[in-house]
Scaffold this active site. Structure first.
Site, PDB file in Angstrom:
ATOM      1  N   ASP A  34       0.614  -0.997   0.046  1.00  0.00           N
ATOM      2  CA  ASP A  34      -0.268   0.266   0.606  1.00  0.00           C
ATOM      3  C   ASP A  34       0.654   1.175  -0.359  1.00  0.00           C
ATOM      4  O   ASP A  34       0.211   1.917  -1.024  1.00  0.00           O
ATOM      5  CB  ASP A  34      -0.818   0.276   1.286  1.00  0.00           C
ATOM      6  CG  ASP A  34      -2.147  -1.527   1.088  1.00  0.00           C
ATOM      7  OD1 ASP A  34      -1.605  -1.492   0.309  1.00  0.00           O
ATOM      8  OD2 ASP A  34      -2.386  -0.932   2.598  1.00  0.00           O
ATOM      9  N   GLU A  35       2.462   1.633   0.483  1.00  0.00           N
ATOM     10  CA  GLU A  35       3.041   2.116   1.022  1.00  0.00           C
ATOM     11  C   GLU A  35       3.775   2.586  -0.350  1.00  0.00           C
ATOM     12  O   GLU A  35       3.929   4.057  -0.597  1.00  0.00           O
ATOM     13  CB  GLU A  35       4.392   2.006   1.797  1.00  0.00           C
ATOM     14  CG  GLU A  35       4.025   1.682   3.526  1.00  0.00           C
ATOM     15  CD  GLU A  35       3.275   0.678   3.789  1.00  0.00           C
ATOM     16  OE1 GLU A  35       3.103  -0.374   2.550  1.00  0.00           O
ATOM     17  OE2 GLU A  35       2.258   0.721   5.163  1.00  0.00           O
ATOM     18  N   TYR A  37       1.876   1.928  -3.475  1.00  0.00           N
ATOM     19  CA  TYR A  37       0.947   2.642  -4.299  1.00  0.00           C
ATOM     20  C   TYR A  37       0.757   4.120  -4.028  1.00  0.00           C
ATOM     21  O   TYR A  37       0.702   4.661  -4.789  1.00  0.00           O
ATOM     22  CB  TYR A  37       0.020   1.377  -3.898  1.00  0.00           C
ATOM     23  CG  TYR A  37      -1.059   1.971  -4.864  1.00  0.00           C
ATOM     24  CD1 TYR A  37      -1.462   1.365  -6.311  1.00  0.00           C
ATOM     25  CD2 TYR A  37      -2.219   3.167  -4.420  1.00  0.00           C
ATOM     26  CE1 TYR A  37      -2.750   2.026  -6.718  1.00  0.00           C
ATOM     27  CE2 TYR A  37      -3.272   3.357  -4.885  1.00  0.00           C
ATOM     28  CZ  TYR A  37      -3.996   2.884  -6.194  1.00  0.00           C
ATOM     29  OH  TYR A  37      -4.688   3.872  -7.011  1.00  0.00           O
ATOM     30  N   SER A  83     -34.482 -10.910 -12.272  1.00  0.00           N
ATOM     31  CA  SER A  83     -33.637 -11.449 -10.420  1.00  0.00           C
ATOM     32  C   SER A  83     -33.941 -12.706 -10.547  1.00  0.00           C
ATOM     33  O   SER A  83     -33.906 -14.336 -11.652  1.00  0.00           O
ATOM     34  CB  SER A  83     -34.500 -10.651  -9.508  1.00  0.00           C
ATOM     35  OG  SER A  83     -36.194 -11.781  -9.975  1.00  0.00           O
ATOM     36  N   GLU A 179     -22.162  -6.187  -9.344  1.00  0.00           N
ATOM     37  CA  GLU A 179     -22.824  -6.162  -7.888  1.00  0.00           C
ATOM     38  C   GLU A 179     -21.466  -5.294  -7.003  1.00  0.00           C
ATOM     39  O   GLU A 179     -20.658  -6.184  -7.121  1.00  0.00           O
ATOM     40  CB  GLU A 179     -22.713  -8.144  -6.865  1.00  0.00           C
ATOM     41  CG  GLU A 179     -24.007  -7.971  -5.881  1.00  0.00           C
ATOM     42  CD  GLU A 179     -25.202  -7.506  -5.903  1.00  0.00           C
ATOM     43  OE1 GLU A 179     -25.273  -7.764  -7.042  1.00  0.00           O
ATOM     44  OE2 GLU A 179     -25.915  -7.891  -4.937  1.00  0.00           O
ATOM     45  N   TYR A 231     -20.995 -10.584 -12.984  1.00  0.00           N
ATOM     46  CA  TYR A 231     -21.350 -11.839 -13.070  1.00  0.00           C
ATOM     47  C   TYR A 231     -22.155 -11.813 -14.211  1.00  0.00           C
ATOM     48  O   TYR A 231     -22.444 -13.082 -14.654  1.00  0.00           O
ATOM     49  CB  TYR A 231     -21.779 -12.637 -11.875  1.00  0.00           C
ATOM     50  CG  TYR A 231     -22.838 -11.507 -11.495  1.00  0.00           C
ATOM     51  CD1 TYR A 231     -23.667 -11.994 -12.024  1.00  0.00           C
ATOM     52  CD2 TYR A 231     -23.219 -10.816 -10.361  1.00  0.00           C
ATOM     53  CE1 TYR A 231     -24.885 -11.440 -11.961  1.00  0.00           C
ATOM     54  CE2 TYR A 231     -24.198  -9.623 -10.047  1.00  0.00           C
ATOM     55  CZ  TYR A 231     -24.859  -9.962 -10.789  1.00  0.00           C
ATOM     56  OH  TYR A 231     -26.148  -8.823 -10.390  1.00  0.00           O
ATOM     57  N   LYS A 319     -30.310 -20.489  -1.636  1.00  0.00           N
ATOM     58  CA  LYS A 319     -29.498 -19.580  -0.676  1.00  0.00           C
ATOM     59  C   LYS A 319     -29.004 -20.155   0.985  1.00  0.00           C
ATOM     60  O   LYS A 319     -29.646 -20.843   1.389  1.00  0.00           O
ATOM     61  CB  LYS A 319     -31.162 -18.390   0.259  1.00  0.00           C
ATOM     62  CG  LYS A 319     -31.709 -17.777  -0.894  1.00  0.00           C
ATOM     63  CD  LYS A 319     -31.600 -16.443  -1.982  1.00  0.00           C
ATOM     64  CE  LYS A 319     -31.886 -15.248  -0.239  1.00  0.00           C
ATOM     65  NZ  LYS A 319     -32.413 -13.582  -0.647  1.00  0.00           N
ATOM     66  N   CYS A 413     -22.538   5.080  36.909  1.00  0.00           N
ATOM     67  CA  CYS A 413     -21.837   3.796  36.108  1.00  0.00           C
ATOM     68  C   CYS A 413     -22.159   2.720  37.215  1.00  0.00           C
ATOM     69  O   CYS A 413     -22.309   2.951  38.354  1.00  0.00           O
ATOM     70  CB  CYS A 413     -20.589   3.672  36.621  1.00  0.00           C
ATOM     71  SG  CYS A 413     -19.280   2.701  35.912  1.00  0.00           S
ATOM     72  N   CYS A 416     -19.372   1.271  38.824  1.00  0.00           N
ATOM     73  CA  CYS A 416     -18.423   1.906  40.122  1.00  0.00           C
ATOM     74  C   CYS A 416     -19.344   2.701  40.796  1.00  0.00           C
ATOM     75  O   CYS A 416     -19.118   3.944  41.647  1.00  0.00           O
ATOM     76  CB  CYS A 416     -17.231   2.651  39.857  1.00  0.00           C
ATOM     77  SG  CYS A 416     -17.264   4.334  38.513  1.00  0.00           S
ATOM     78  N   CYS A 431     -17.805   6.581  31.837  1.00  0.00           N
ATOM     79  CA  CYS A 431     -17.423   6.960  33.326  1.00  0.00           C
ATOM     80  C   CYS A 431     -16.093   7.477  32.798  1.00  0.00           C
ATOM     81  O   CYS A 431     -15.514   6.903  33.262  1.00  0.00           O
ATOM     82  CB  CYS A 431     -17.632   5.544  33.933  1.00  0.00           C
ATOM     83  SG  CYS A 431     -16.867   5.725  35.378  1.00  0.00           S
ATOM     84  N   CYS A 436     -12.384   2.785  37.788  1.00  0.00           N
ATOM     85  CA  CYS A 436     -13.617   2.268  38.038  1.00  0.00           C
ATOM     86  C   CYS A 436     -13.327   0.173  37.696  1.00  0.00           C
ATOM     87  O   CYS A 436     -12.413  -0.416  36.651  1.00  0.00           O
ATOM     88  CB  CYS A 436     -14.627   2.599  36.387  1.00  0.00           C
ATOM     89  SG  CYS A 436     -16.435   2.065  36.077  1.00  0.00           S
TER      90      CYS A 436
HETATM   91  S1  IVH Z   1     -27.098 -13.774 -11.793  1.00  0.00           S
HETATM   92  C1  IVH Z   1     -30.873 -14.192 -14.834  1.00  0.00           C
HETATM   93  N1  IVH Z   1     -25.288 -13.989 -10.088  1.00  0.00           N
HETATM   94  O1  IVH Z   1     -29.112 -11.213  -6.643  1.00  0.00           O
HETATM   95  C2  IVH Z   1     -29.202 -13.676 -13.604  1.00  0.00           C
HETATM   96  N2  IVH Z   1     -26.656 -12.350  -9.543  1.00  0.00           N
HETATM   97  O2  IVH Z   1     -32.153 -11.822  -6.969  1.00  0.00           O
HETATM   98  C3  IVH Z   1     -29.762 -12.672 -12.803  1.00  0.00           C
HETATM   99  N3  IVH Z   1     -26.492 -11.654  -7.564  1.00  0.00           N
HETATM  100  O3  IVH Z   1     -30.288  -8.634  -8.471  1.00  0.00           O
HETATM  101  C4  IVH Z   1     -28.683 -12.064 -11.930  1.00  0.00           C
HETATM  102  N4  IVH Z   1     -24.632 -12.105  -7.251  1.00  0.00           N
HETATM  103  O4  IVH Z   1     -28.044  -8.774  -7.983  1.00  0.00           O
HETATM  104  C5  IVH Z   1     -26.253 -13.256 -10.220  1.00  0.00           C
HETATM  105  N5  IVH Z   1     -23.063 -14.211  -9.080  1.00  0.00           N
HETATM  106  C6  IVH Z   1     -24.237 -13.320  -8.867  1.00  0.00           C
HETATM  107  C7  IVH Z   1     -25.230 -12.844  -7.916  1.00  0.00           C
HETATM  108  C8  IVH Z   1     -26.549 -12.551  -8.402  1.00  0.00           C
HETATM  109  C9  IVH Z   1     -25.324 -11.567  -5.952  1.00  0.00           C
HETATM  110  C10 IVH Z   1     -27.399 -10.591  -7.205  1.00  0.00           C
HETATM  111  C11 IVH Z   1     -28.371  -9.977  -8.547  1.00  0.00           C
HETATM  112  C12 IVH Z   1     -29.460 -10.135  -8.421  1.00  0.00           C
HETATM  113  C13 IVH Z   1     -29.680 -10.589  -7.343  1.00  0.00           C
HETATM  114  C14 IVH Z   1     -31.068 -11.795  -8.000  1.00  0.00           C
END
Ligand code: IVH
Length: 673
Positions: A34-35, A37, A83, A179, A231, A319, A413, A416, A431, A436
């Site tokens: 870092d330094e 850089y 989504s 993201e 991604y 998930k 406190c 104490c 305090c 204390c």
């Molecule tokens: S693919 C059609 N890949 O998750 C494909 N999404 O509910 C759509 N997310 O809003 C997304 N990591 O922001 C994909 N490796 C990943 C992801 C990713 C995070 C988020 C994304 C999206 C939400 C989907």
């Protein structure tokens, strides 16, 4: 200096900085410290200050922000940002796999790409002929907000795509999706300093990232440590891909950060195994993830599977269990820490959050309680992430019955009975009694903790007992304890008393950085302590350092410098250090600890380069530091060992040229086993 020379030097500095941004952010494999850089950056700023006419709009120095906006303009997504369908159980994933196979009419295994699901905020960034021309948030998937100036302040996101070898030039148009996120440690630091300034806290890294990106004034975004992983793509012209895996690799070659953990899976079984492994690792990752995204790897198959109204049929999000849960606040207590700060803590009806039982959660300070309007008896959302203290995120108002009671910080406190004040410039109640017991206990606990003097067996309960019995009044007293005094105390027999005394004895020899951490100087965590120890080399030099000398050290800001100077000016603190040294504490001063014992790693300076298949960089670093080595970024004359994984580059070359010991992955594994 001639103007042409200045121009040349500037361009060379800019190129270097862009390259190091790429190594650091996209590859997570910095080649300089870092330094070093910072020195490049400072030199460029200096040249640009003396020759403002030579500043180019694409200079890395321009990432500090752009003129503020009145409001965001809409940002249309040419291809909608869909989504994902969520799955919570393994059965849903095998059902997904069955469906995919049936629709595609394939018998054998389908190849999937499993990617960590980053918990941040989705964005799209447009590159036209390789240049960043726009960026927008996801919004409703069809239209988001134009956050181009803000995105341009994020160093992880290149302004220009890299040109690779043949055929890897930038496409005419690339709408790349990913993201934006904030690392956990950066989130904690941001909240800490917001707390100190009395500003509201962000509930989690995701909110912090979203709040930081959606700023009308991009200079605020610039000051926030945002990162990104990409991604996927929306519109793409002048280039096509056959596999998701290939797409990710190419995004990386163009200089865009892609998550290195994404994993190609031969069939759904491997994807499930990956999910299991990542779930184990989740708490140790530097950023938050909330699941695994499983995608059909073949792009033609993705196309034939198509999409439903809001989500594709070729991908699913598996998930993890939530880091949040709902429970009731039974009581609120004020807890006194080692600096005298009173922290309000909610005592909860026990609840499991992400597999761990949570019974207490922090409420930070009175302002946060007022802002969230938290009362005793409220049903609240609590959240834990990794090994950090769980916190109360919000009140579920709909559960209020009317008997909930507001909380006020006590005037006295709880430890104490001394008076409690709130200094006008602080968000905290304190305090003021230095004697204390709660403060003394906190200070001893901090002193003896793992990053401090690491006294094995000296836990909270024992410390509390020692202080309550008057056996110790300060950390220095630990060194005059004798085994006979402890025998017969609650929890102590002859052997355990001797063991503790031995552990205290062993702690007398301590590296300077751990001693500095142990002193409990405000704002000085173990990372800062390490910087200070390396820079100043001895306690004396640090004690005599001025504010200016301190702020000149990369990584030390004004607030820290002020706290350090004040700490050493304080008479009581000076006396304590004297007492500790008189009690026989011996400081091991950096830079090089002498090799001791038979450990190969003890005292060695180690540099990692390239990728190891068995460990992440961070894990490998922890393995060797726990064996007494010090990990540094760049290869210098002081380097003892270079560990070279796959695709090791210039560091390996340098090491070989300088005749430094080089270990390949196999050697490395042999030396740590
Ligand atoms: S693919 C059609 N890949 O998750 C494909 N999404 O509910 C759509 N997310 O809003 C997304 N990591 O922001 C994909 N490796 C990943 C992801 C990713 C995070 C988020 C994304 C999206 C939400 C989907």
């Amino acid at each position: 200096m001639k103007k042409d020379d200045v121009r040349r030097e500037m361009e060379s500095l800019r190129e270097k900085i862009r390259r190091h941004d790429y190594l650091y952010y996209a590859l997570d494999a910095p080649e300089i410290s870092d330094e070093e850089y910072d020195a490049l950056f400072r030199r460029l700023v200096q040249l640009e200050e003396s020759h403002p006419e030579l500043i180019t709009p694409d200079s890395p120095t321009q990432r500090v922000g752009f003129p503020p906006l009145d409001k965001f303009q809409p940002f249309k997504h040419e291809v909608p940002m869909l989504s994902l369908e969520n799955a919570m159980a393994e059965g849903e994933i095998t059902a997904f796999d069955q469906r995919v196979k049936k629709l595609l009419n394939v018998k054998g295994d389908v190849e999937y790409l499993a990617e960590p699901k980053i918990d941040g905020l989705a964005i799209e960034v447009i590159y036209e002929n390789g240049g960043l021309s726009g960026a927008g948030t996801r919004g409703d998937g069809y239209e988001g907000e134009d956050v181009t100036p803000n995105v341009k302040t994020i160093r992880a996101i290149p302004w220009r795509l890299f040109r690779g070898k043949e055929g890897n030039g930038a496409p005419r148009l690339l709408a790349v999706r990913g993201e934006v996120y904030m690392e956990k440690k950066d989130f904690r630091r941001l909240n800490e300093s917001r707390g100190e300034r009395g500003e509201s806290l962000f509930a989690n890294p995701r909110n912090a990232a979203a709040g930081s990106l959606r700023q009308l004034d991009s200079s605020i975004t610039a000051a926030r440590p945002l990162k990104a992983f990409f991604y996927g793509v929306g519109s793409l012209e002048g280039r096509s891909f056959q596999h998701q895996w290939e797409l990710l690799k190419q995004l990386g070659r163009w200089g865009l950060p892609v998550n290195p953990r994404s994993h190609l899976c031969e069939g759904i079984g491997e994807a499930l195994e990956f999910y299991g492994r990542l779930r184990e690792e989740r708490d140790r990752l530097p950023y938050e993830i909330d699941g695994v995204v499983i995608k059909v790897n073949r792009v033609d198959w993705q196309r034939s599977l198509g999409e439903k109204s809001r989500s594709p049929r070729w991908a699913v999000a598996y998930k993890f269990t939530s880091q949040e849960a709902q429970t009731k606040i039974q009581e609120i207590m004020a807890q006194v820490g080692r600096t005298g700060v009173l922290t309000p803590v909610a005592v909860l009806t026990p609840v499991t959050v992400g597999g761990v039982t949570v019974q207490r959660a922090t409420l930070h300070n009175q302002d946060e309680i007022d802002r969230k309007d938290v009362r005793v008896g409220d049903v609240v959302t609590v959240r834990r992430a990794g090994d950090v203290i769980p916190e109360v995120v919000e009140v579920l108002r709909e559960h209020r019955g009317g008997s909930e009671k507001p909380f006020r910080m006590p005037d006295h406190c709880p430890s104490c009975s001394g008076s409690v004040v709130r200094l006008p410039e602080e968000a905290f109640h304190r305090c003021l009694n230095r004697n204390c017991p709660a403060q003394i206990k906190g200070a001893i606990w901090h002193f003896a903790s793992r990053d401090g003097l690491d006294i094995d067996g000296l836990g909270k309960k024992i410390i509390s007992n020692f202080v309550d019995r008057g056996l110790v009044r300060s950390v220095a007293d630990l060194y005059s304890l004798e085994a006979e005094q402890l025998e017969g105390l609650e929890g102590f027999g002859k052997k355990s008393a001797e063991n503790l005394i031995e552990a205290i004895e062993r702690s007398r020899d301590v590296p300077l950085e751990r001693f500095l951490y142990a002193l409990g100087i405000q704002h000085v965590g173990s990372h800062t302590a390490q910087i200070l120890a390396r820079h100043f080399g001895s306690l004396e030099a640090l004690k005599n350092a001025t504010r200016e000398e301190l702020t000149a050290v990369p990584g030390i800001g004004d607030t820290m410098a002020e706290a350090i100077v004040r700490h050493f000016e304080n008479e009581a603190n000076r006396e304590l250090i004297q007492e500790l040294l008189a009690a026989g504490i011996r400081l091991k001063e950096p830079p090089r600890a002498e090799p001791a014992g038979d450990s190969f790693w003890e005292g060695k300076r180690v540099v990692f380069t390239g990728t190891l298949s068995s460990y992440t960089r961070q894990e490998a670093a922890e393995l060797v530091t726990s064996r007494g080595a010090k990990v540094t970024e760049s290869v210098t004359g002081n380097t003892d060992v270079v560990v070279a994984g796959e695709k090791a580059g210039s560091k390996l070359r340098k090491a070989t040229e300088q005749g430094i010991t080089v270990l390949n992955e196999e050697d490395f594994l042999g030396k740590i086993s």
